[in-house]
Structures are given as C-alpha cells and as structure tokens.
Design a protein around this motif. Structure first.
Motif, mmCIF file in Angstrom:
data_model
loop_
_atom_site.group_PDB
_atom_site.id
_atom_site.type_symbol
_atom_site.label_atom_id
_atom_site.label_comp_id
_atom_site.label_asym_id
_atom_site.label_seq_id
_atom_site.Cartn_x
_atom_site.Cartn_y
_atom_site.Cartn_z
ATOM 1 N N GLY A 110 54.626 -14.249 49.109
ATOM 2 C CA GLY A 110 54.206 -13.392 48.002
ATOM 3 C C GLY A 110 52.724 -13.382 47.771
ATOM 4 O O GLY A 110 52.086 -14.418 47.743
ATOM 5 N N SER A 146 53.269 -7.594 45.340
ATOM 6 C CA SER A 146 54.471 -8.050 44.648
ATOM 7 C C SER A 146 55.600 -7.028 44.672
ATOM 8 O O SER A 146 56.762 -7.381 44.478
ATOM 9 C CB SER A 146 54.129 -8.414 43.196
ATOM 10 O OG SER A 146 53.553 -7.293 42.538
ATOM 11 N N ASP A 152 61.198 -9.954 47.349
ATOM 12 C CA ASP A 152 61.773 -11.204 46.825
ATOM 13 C C ASP A 152 63.278 -11.303 47.036
ATOM 14 O O ASP A 152 63.847 -12.402 47.015
ATOM 15 C CB ASP A 152 61.458 -11.342 45.326
ATOM 16 C CG ASP A 152 59.992 -11.657 45.093
ATOM 17 O OD1 ASP A 152 59.372 -12.273 45.982
ATOM 18 O OD2 ASP A 152 59.449 -11.271 44.037
#
Length: 467
Positions: free
Chosen positions: A4, A9, A39
């Motif tokens: 990250g 993001s 993510d």
C-alpha cells in the motif's frame, strides 16, 4: 500481497493489450488483460477482442493470436462496460503506458465515453529507480528481475509480469521511496517513456526550432514554435488523438532545439533543417531537385515565347517574366495545357505542339482563337496568355544586391530569394555572401516573399558594394 501507498490507496490496474499493429484511431486491439490489485486481493481478467482489420502474419507470429482466434471474439463495445469498471478509479499501470492507454482511450472515445485514469508507466518507474541500467524494455525487466512469465506477448502474461515487477521493487526499495517516485510520475506531464525529463525541462519557452530523434539518433520530426517548451509538451499531451503523435511518443529518445530571434527566424530554420536532415515524420518541406518555371521572353523584333528553366538556374534579376513553380517538367506542361484549354490559347504558339503553317487542329475543334492562323493578332494572344499566367507570376528580386531582414537584434541575409544565414550586424553580411550563392528553395522563397513585405529591410552601403 498489496504493497500500500497512500497515493495508490484506490488500487492498481496492471494493464496490457495486444493489437494488429494498426493505429489507435481504428479498432485494432486483439486482446486485453487487467490484473487488479487492492486491499481485497488480486484479480485477473483477460479477453480476446475482435478487431476490425486483419492481423498481419508477422503479428500472428509474435503474439500467437491468429485471425481465426479472434473471428468470434467480442468486439470492444461488448466488453467496454466491464473493462471500464475494472479501470475506474484505479491507477492505470502499463509498460510504455502511452501505447496501451492511447489505444484503450481511443476505443472508448469512439463510443462517446471518456476515460481519464491516472497513469503510471513502468518504463519510467524503472528508469527512475534503476538509473544505472541502460535498458528498460519489458524483456530486460524480465531478465534483470527474474520474473516468471507464462506467455510473453500475450496480454495476461505481460500484465502479470508487471505485477511481479511491482512486487520485486519492494524487495529493493522502501515503500516510501516507491510512493514518492510514483507520486511524481503520476503528477508530471505525460512524457514519452524513453525521454529524459531533464531535456524537456531545459527547453526555453521562447521562439525556435525543436528536433526529435529516435533510436540511433535518427531524425524523427522537426517543428517550430514561438514557445518551444509549451509546443513540445503539446505533442505528448495529445498523443491519443493523433496516430502520428502516438507514433512519435513511442519512438522519441532525444530532443534538441535551436533558439531564434522570433517566429520568422524559426520558420527559416525549420525549413532549412528539414531539407538537410530529412526527418521521417515530416511530410512537407521536402527537397525538390526538379523544380522548374516558365520564362516568358520577347526579343527586339517582337517575337515572344515561353521556355522552361530549372529553378537552380534562374537569375531573378534578369529580363523576362517567370511563372511557376512546378515540381517537374511534366507538371509544368500539364498546367500550361490546362491554361490553354481554359483561356482558348494556341498550344503550338506556346511550344506545346508542333506548329504546321496554315493548319491548327486546336482551332478546328474551336478550342483556340486561331492566332497561329492569323485569325487573332499575335499581340492579343500574348496579352491573353499573360493574363492566364498572372496567378503564377514569380516575384522578381527587387533589390540591387543582398539585404538583411531585421528581426529583433539579428539580420536574416537574403539575395535573389536565397537565404544565406542570420547575423548580428550588417558588418558580418559581406563575409557571409562571399561564401557562395545560396541554393534556391521554393519553400524558403515563399517565406522570404512574405518576410520582405513584413519585416524591416536593411540595405547598408557596404552590402550594396559587395553585391
């Protein structure tokens, strides 16, 4: 694992496409792959795409994608919604990203859809993080970082290689350093991947000529502008809208420039350099060694006629009137024949056909007024001929010798419509003229005819004496 970065993001989309080798402005994509990383994990997607042109044999051999394989594949319009969703909001990561981004963006634009992702080019990323390495092609990255590639020159195999490269970077550099470089590259103007940004930064926003060079220092393109840096950047900001700009951005390796005093000097220098270097992407201002013109002369007895003269042999101060210019003898004769037909002139009297006394085939067809038969006075025929040729009249040289055209602090030295060069003071003109006659050039002639009417003309006494 998703490494990250705060600037990344929203996730990454590693993208690769294969094409027919055709231009971005046509439907030439044959395969698209996207590796989404965020993510929530890593997701792979790829599809063949039916192009609207055949795949050349050499492209089939390179990619392994044949015309039979794409014959029943979906067209871009059928997969556009799914592709848009996979790219929307993510960083568009590709190797030599202008190519992939340019083709995909153009395909969406043909549908009336605007795609404006943030773009990260892995060629530029590799150059910034590994400046000691000379080469940054995908093949070199695969070998250097020992990437595992399932199928080279297939979209998914190459996209996965880029994802591996991203992971390898985090084995060499801290995440903060990669993020800082990525931020800078994403935020900078979209320069071609192999171009050193320092060369663009060094360009002045002033008048001059810029030169693009490719592999092995081959001249690609020469242009001019009153604001060099802005003009060069405009080439790269619009590459997806023009096949030529896209091709240029893929090939350019080096930029050079020449400062000039103003716009007129830039026009002259551009024409001169294009003739000398013959860059492959300039389609105008090419040399023409067969350039010629018609000369009309009349002797003391009143006899008159037209003769064809080469541009290189013309004395612009000699008696006689000149009409042209023409690319070659054939063009000159065709144009004169057209004028004969439009104005009912007599081809034998103009030297276009053999003159047989007492006979004129053109007059029999009622296409001329019969001057060669005495049915129209010779003087009247000549007057009509001059009227017909008037739009082609070439400007005679109106000065006794060389002159200087003043632009700012410099003088552009001209004589007999030939451009000798640019100097800083009248005292330098005689030495420049003494080097020999400047070769005649039609494109420069057109510039000089306008320049003489627009710029201050300097005719110092020492120039006239030397002339």
């Amino acid at each position: 694992m998703f490494h990250g970065c705060t600037c990344l993001s929203d996730g990454l989309a590693f993208v690769d496409i294969e094409t027919t080798g055709g231009p971005a402005q046509r439907a030439s994509i044959t395969e698209i792959a996207v590796v989404e990383v965020d993510d929530s994990g890593v997701r792979q997607w790829s599809t063949l795409v039916q192009p609207q042109m055949r795949i050349p044999e050499h492209i089939e051999r390179l990619t392994g994608i044949s015309n039979a394989m794409v014959a029943n594949a979906p067209r871009f319009e059928a997969i556009a919604d799914e592709l848009f969703d996979r790219l929307d909001g993510r960083i568009f990561v590709a190797h030599n990203a202008r190519f992939d981004h340019g083709h995909i963006k153009a395909a969406f634009r043909r549908m009336g859809v605007t795609l404006r992702p943030r773009v990260l080019c892995t060629v530029k990323l590799s150059r910034r993080l590994f400046p000691q390495e000379r080469r940054h092609s995908l093949d070199h990255l695969i070998a250097r970082h020992r990437l595992e590639v399932l199928s080279r020159h297939r979209a998914l195999g190459d996209a996965l290689a880029l994802w591996q490269f991203w992971q390898r970077l985090h084995d060499h550099f801290p995440a903060g350093q990669i993020e800082a470089v990525a931020r800078e590259l994403i935020g900078r103007p979209a320069l071609p991947p192999y171009l050193d940004p320092a060369e663009v930064d060094a360009l002045p926003d002033a008048p001059g000529v810029y030169l693009f060079y490719g592999e092995n220092d081959i001249p690609l393109y020469i242009g001019k502008s009153t604001r060099l840096r802005s003009r060069v950047l405009s080439h790269f900001s619009a590459d997806h809208e023009s096949d030529r700009e896209l091709s240029l951005s893929q090939q350019v390796r080096r930029i050079d420039h020449v400062r000039t005093a103003g716009e007129f000097g830039a026009l002259l220098e551009e024409a001169r350099l294009i003739k000398r270097l013959q860059p492959i992407l300039n389609r105008q201002l090419r040399r023409n060694r067969e350039l010629c013109a018609w000369r009309f002369e009349q002797d003391l007895a009143g006899d008159a006629g037209l003769s064809l003269v080469q541009a290189s042999e013309i004395d612009f101060r000699a008696p006689g009137r000149l009409y042209g210019f023409f690319r070659n003898r054939r063009d000159a004769q065709q144009r004169l024949r057209s004028l004969c037909a439009e104005h009912a002139l007599c081809p034998p009297l103009l030297g276009l056909e053999k003159h047989t006394p007492g006979r004129c085939f053109t007059h029999q067809l009622k296409r001329c007024h019969g001057a060669c038969l005495g049915l129209e006075s010779y003087e009247k025929h000549v007057a009509r001929m001059e009227t017909a040729l008037a739009s082609l009249r070439i400007e005679a040289w109106p000065y006794a010798g060389p002159i200087g055209l003043r632009e700012g602090e410099v003088l552009h030295v001209v004589q007999d419509w030939g451009y000798y060069g640019t100097v800083n003071s009248p005292a330098e003109v005689p030495a420049l003229i003494a080097q020999g006659r400047a070769a005649f050039d039609f494109d420069i002639y057109k510039l000089l005819v306008r320049g003489v009417k627009r710029l201050p003309v300097v005719v110092p006494a020492e120039i006239i004496e030397k002339g």
